[in-house]
Each structure stands twice: as C-alpha cells, then as structure tokens.
Scaffold this motif. Sequence first.
Motif, PDB file in Angstrom:
ATOM      1  N   LEU A  41      48.816  28.656  43.048  1.00 16.38           N
ATOM      2  CA  LEU A  41      50.097  28.466  43.726  1.00 16.38           C
ATOM      3  C   LEU A  41      49.971  27.630  45.000  1.00 16.38           C
ATOM      4  O   LEU A  41      50.728  26.695  45.216  1.00 16.38           O
ATOM      5  CB  LEU A  41      50.727  29.831  44.052  1.00 16.38           C
ATOM      6  CG  LEU A  41      52.089  29.799  44.727  1.00 16.38           C
ATOM      7  CD1 LEU A  41      53.129  29.158  43.817  1.00 16.38           C
ATOM      8  CD2 LEU A  41      52.505  31.213  45.104  1.00 16.38           C
ATOM      9  N   THR A  42      48.984  27.953  45.841  1.00 18.33           N
ATOM     10  CA  THR A  42      48.889  27.304  47.153  1.00 18.33           C
ATOM     11  C   THR A  42      47.778  26.269  47.254  1.00 18.33           C
ATOM     12  O   THR A  42      47.755  25.479  48.189  1.00 18.33           O
ATOM     13  CB  THR A  42      48.634  28.355  48.245  1.00 18.33           C
ATOM     14  OG1 THR A  42      47.370  28.978  47.987  1.00 18.33           O
ATOM     15  CG2 THR A  42      49.747  29.395  48.287  1.00 18.33           C
ATOM     16  N   GLY A  43      46.807  26.322  46.330  1.00 18.97           N
ATOM     17  CA  GLY A  43      45.671  25.420  46.400  1.00 18.97           C
ATOM     18  C   GLY A  43      44.561  25.886  47.326  1.00 18.97           C
ATOM     19  O   GLY A  43      43.562  25.205  47.499  1.00 18.97           O
ATOM     20  N   VAL A  44      44.714  27.059  47.938  1.00 18.33           N
ATOM     21  CA  VAL A  44      43.721  27.587  48.869  1.00 18.33           C
ATOM     22  C   VAL A  44      42.420  27.892  48.121  1.00 18.33           C
ATOM     23  O   VAL A  44      42.436  28.490  47.044  1.00 18.33           O
ATOM     24  CB  VAL A  44      44.246  28.865  49.559  1.00 18.33           C
ATOM     25  CG1 VAL A  44      43.163  29.562  50.356  1.00 18.33           C
ATOM     26  CG2 VAL A  44      45.435  28.542  50.441  1.00 18.33           C
ATOM     27  N   CYS A  45      41.299  27.494  48.706  1.00 18.59           N
ATOM     28  CA  CYS A  45      39.986  27.797  48.156  1.00 18.59           C
ATOM     29  C   CYS A  45      39.650  29.256  48.489  1.00 18.59           C
ATOM     30  O   CYS A  45      39.764  29.673  49.648  1.00 18.59           O
ATOM     31  CB  CYS A  45      38.937  26.862  48.747  1.00 18.59           C
ATOM     32  SG  CYS A  45      37.327  27.047  47.977  1.00 18.59           S
ATOM     33  N   LEU A  46      39.261  30.014  47.487  1.00 21.10           N
ATOM     34  CA  LEU A  46      38.988  31.441  47.642  1.00 21.10           C
ATOM     35  C   LEU A  46      37.483  31.686  47.699  1.00 21.10           C
ATOM     36  O   LEU A  46      36.718  31.003  47.014  1.00 21.10           O
ATOM     37  CB  LEU A  46      39.607  32.213  46.472  1.00 21.10           C
ATOM     38  CG  LEU A  46      41.108  32.000  46.279  1.00 21.10           C
ATOM     39  CD1 LEU A  46      41.577  32.643  44.981  1.00 21.10           C
ATOM     40  CD2 LEU A  46      41.888  32.540  47.466  1.00 21.10           C
ATOM     41  N   PRO A  47      37.041  32.680  48.468  1.00 25.48           N
ATOM     42  CA  PRO A  47      35.605  32.924  48.672  1.00 25.48           C
ATOM     43  C   PRO A  47      34.956  33.714  47.538  1.00 25.48           C
ATOM     44  O   PRO A  47      34.457  34.821  47.727  1.00 25.48           O
ATOM     45  CB  PRO A  47      35.571  33.705  49.981  1.00 25.48           C
ATOM     46  CG  PRO A  47      36.852  34.487  49.959  1.00 25.48           C
ATOM     47  CD  PRO A  47      37.859  33.557  49.308  1.00 25.48           C
ATOM     48  N   GLY A  48      34.976  33.180  46.354  1.00 25.33           N
ATOM     49  CA  GLY A  48      34.362  33.840  45.205  1.00 25.33           C
ATOM     50  C   GLY A  48      35.138  33.490  43.952  1.00 25.33           C
ATOM     51  O   GLY A  48      36.180  32.826  44.000  1.00 25.33           O
ATOM     52  N   LEU A  49      34.623  33.929  42.817  1.00 26.03           N
ATOM     53  CA  LEU A  49      35.276  33.687  41.535  1.00 26.03           C
ATOM     54  C   LEU A  49      36.286  34.783  41.251  1.00 26.03           C
ATOM     55  O   LEU A  49      35.958  35.966  41.323  1.00 26.03           O
ATOM     56  CB  LEU A  49      34.240  33.636  40.414  1.00 26.03           C
ATOM     57  CG  LEU A  49      33.184  32.550  40.509  1.00 26.03           C
ATOM     58  CD1 LEU A  49      32.207  32.667  39.350  1.00 26.03           C
ATOM     59  CD2 LEU A  49      33.824  31.172  40.536  1.00 26.03           C
ATOM     60  N   SER A  50      37.505  34.395  40.913  1.00 23.47           N
ATOM     61  CA  SER A  50      38.516  35.367  40.504  1.00 23.47           C
ATOM     62  C   SER A  50      38.055  35.996  39.206  1.00 23.47           C
ATOM     63  O   SER A  50      37.667  35.291  38.265  1.00 23.47           O
ATOM     64  CB  SER A  50      39.862  34.686  40.255  1.00 23.47           C
ATOM     65  OG  SER A  50      40.362  34.130  41.429  1.00 23.47           O
ATOM     66  N   ALA A  51      38.083  37.299  39.151  1.00 21.23           N
ATOM     67  CA  ALA A  51      37.619  38.011  37.965  1.00 21.23           C
ATOM     68  C   ALA A  51      38.368  39.331  37.854  1.00 21.23           C
ATOM     69  O   ALA A  51      39.060  39.744  38.781  1.00 21.23           O
ATOM     70  CB  ALA A  51      36.114  38.253  38.049  1.00 21.23           C
ATOM     71  N   SER A  52      38.220  39.978  36.718  1.00 20.66           N
ATOM     72  CA  SER A  52      38.803  41.306  36.492  1.00 20.66           C
ATOM     73  C   SER A  52      37.667  42.309  36.377  1.00 20.66           C
ATOM     74  O   SER A  52      36.738  42.117  35.578  1.00 20.66           O
ATOM     75  CB  SER A  52      39.598  41.332  35.188  1.00 20.66           C
ATOM     76  OG  SER A  52      40.671  40.454  35.236  1.00 20.66           O
ATOM     77  N   SER A  53      37.762  43.363  37.143  1.00 17.78           N
ATOM     78  CA  SER A  53      36.744  44.406  37.079  1.00 17.78           C
ATOM     79  C   SER A  53      36.891  45.204  35.782  1.00 17.78           C
ATOM     80  O   SER A  53      38.001  45.511  35.349  1.00 17.78           O
ATOM     81  CB  SER A  53      36.886  45.347  38.269  1.00 17.78           C
ATOM     82  OG  SER A  53      35.991  46.427  38.134  1.00 17.78           O
ATOM     83  N   LEU A  54      35.770  45.541  35.182  1.00 11.76           N
ATOM     84  CA  LEU A  54      35.783  46.412  34.011  1.00 11.76           C
ATOM     85  C   LEU A  54      35.452  47.855  34.375  1.00 11.76           C
ATOM     86  O   LEU A  54      35.448  48.721  33.504  1.00 11.76           O
ATOM     87  CB  LEU A  54      34.790  45.909  32.952  1.00 11.76           C
ATOM     88  CG  LEU A  54      35.199  44.641  32.232  1.00 11.76           C
ATOM     89  CD1 LEU A  54      34.139  44.238  31.222  1.00 11.76           C
ATOM     90  CD2 LEU A  54      36.540  44.797  31.543  1.00 11.76           C
TER      91      LEU A  54
END
Length: 150
Positions: A41-54
């Motif tokens: 949405l915003t283009g902001v760089c995030l400090p890690g990989l987006s993931a889903s916890s299992l």
Amino acid sequence: MSAIRSLDELAGLMADRKGLYVRWSLGPEADLPAVASRDDLTGVCLPGLSASSLDVEPWWGGRPLRLWAARRLYDYAHLPHVKDPRVRPWLLTGEENGRGPDNEPLVGEVEPVGWIDRAVIDEATREIGRQRGRWGPLDRSPREDREHPA
C-alpha cells in the motif's frame, strides 16, 4: 530445497518444532539477499520478511494441527492470482523483528526449511471446504477481480 508434500507432513513438522513460518513469494533466492519486505500500500520497506506463523495459539486447544495448517495456508492461497503466478509458499524459521501493517510477523535471520508443494495447498482447500464455518482467504482485491483458490 526439499518439498513438503502433504498436509500431514506439514502438521508433523509443526508438532516437532516451534517457530515455523510460511512465506508466499518467489522463494529464498529472491528474498534472502535483502531479507526485507515492502508494504504494497505505502511502499515502506519493512524490517524482515512478511510471513505467517504456524505456531498454534493456546485457544486452539486439542484441535487437529492439520486443520490449523490448512487454515494458515488457505488464508493466503490467493496470492499467486493477485501478485504473480510464480509466487509459491515456502517454510522457514527465523527471528521476529516486529510486525507489519497487517500485524503479520516480520522475520529476519531466515533459514529456509522447504517448499510447500501445490498438492498441500489443494489438500488445505479441500480441508477448509469440509468445515461447517464460513472461511475465506484474506483477499483484498476488488470483488470483481477476485479469484479464489480451487
């Protein structure tokens, strides 16, 4: 990288270890050089990989790990249709660096575990279809553009 080929195999891995995550992307080769995600949405760089916890939450009780895994996979199974047909799920471990804008874990210090085979996604979709409740993927595309996993 090896592949997880069944929902039961994935549930077995979940029973044996905590701290597993699913990431939907082009894979570790594309993700590991930067180990960062970008907010669509915003283009902001995030400090890690987006993931889903299992990791299973305590409120899940003694319900089947297989169903938990199915739900976690089904929630994002629309991503290859929305982002890129080459997007696939893969399993990883790592350290949570924070939370993204959808409250998803942002994972650093990533160690790939294995690809999640398409057959597992198909199995998860069938498992969700057998449930009494109404679950849908977390698909934000406009209603007329939605393609749900088959």
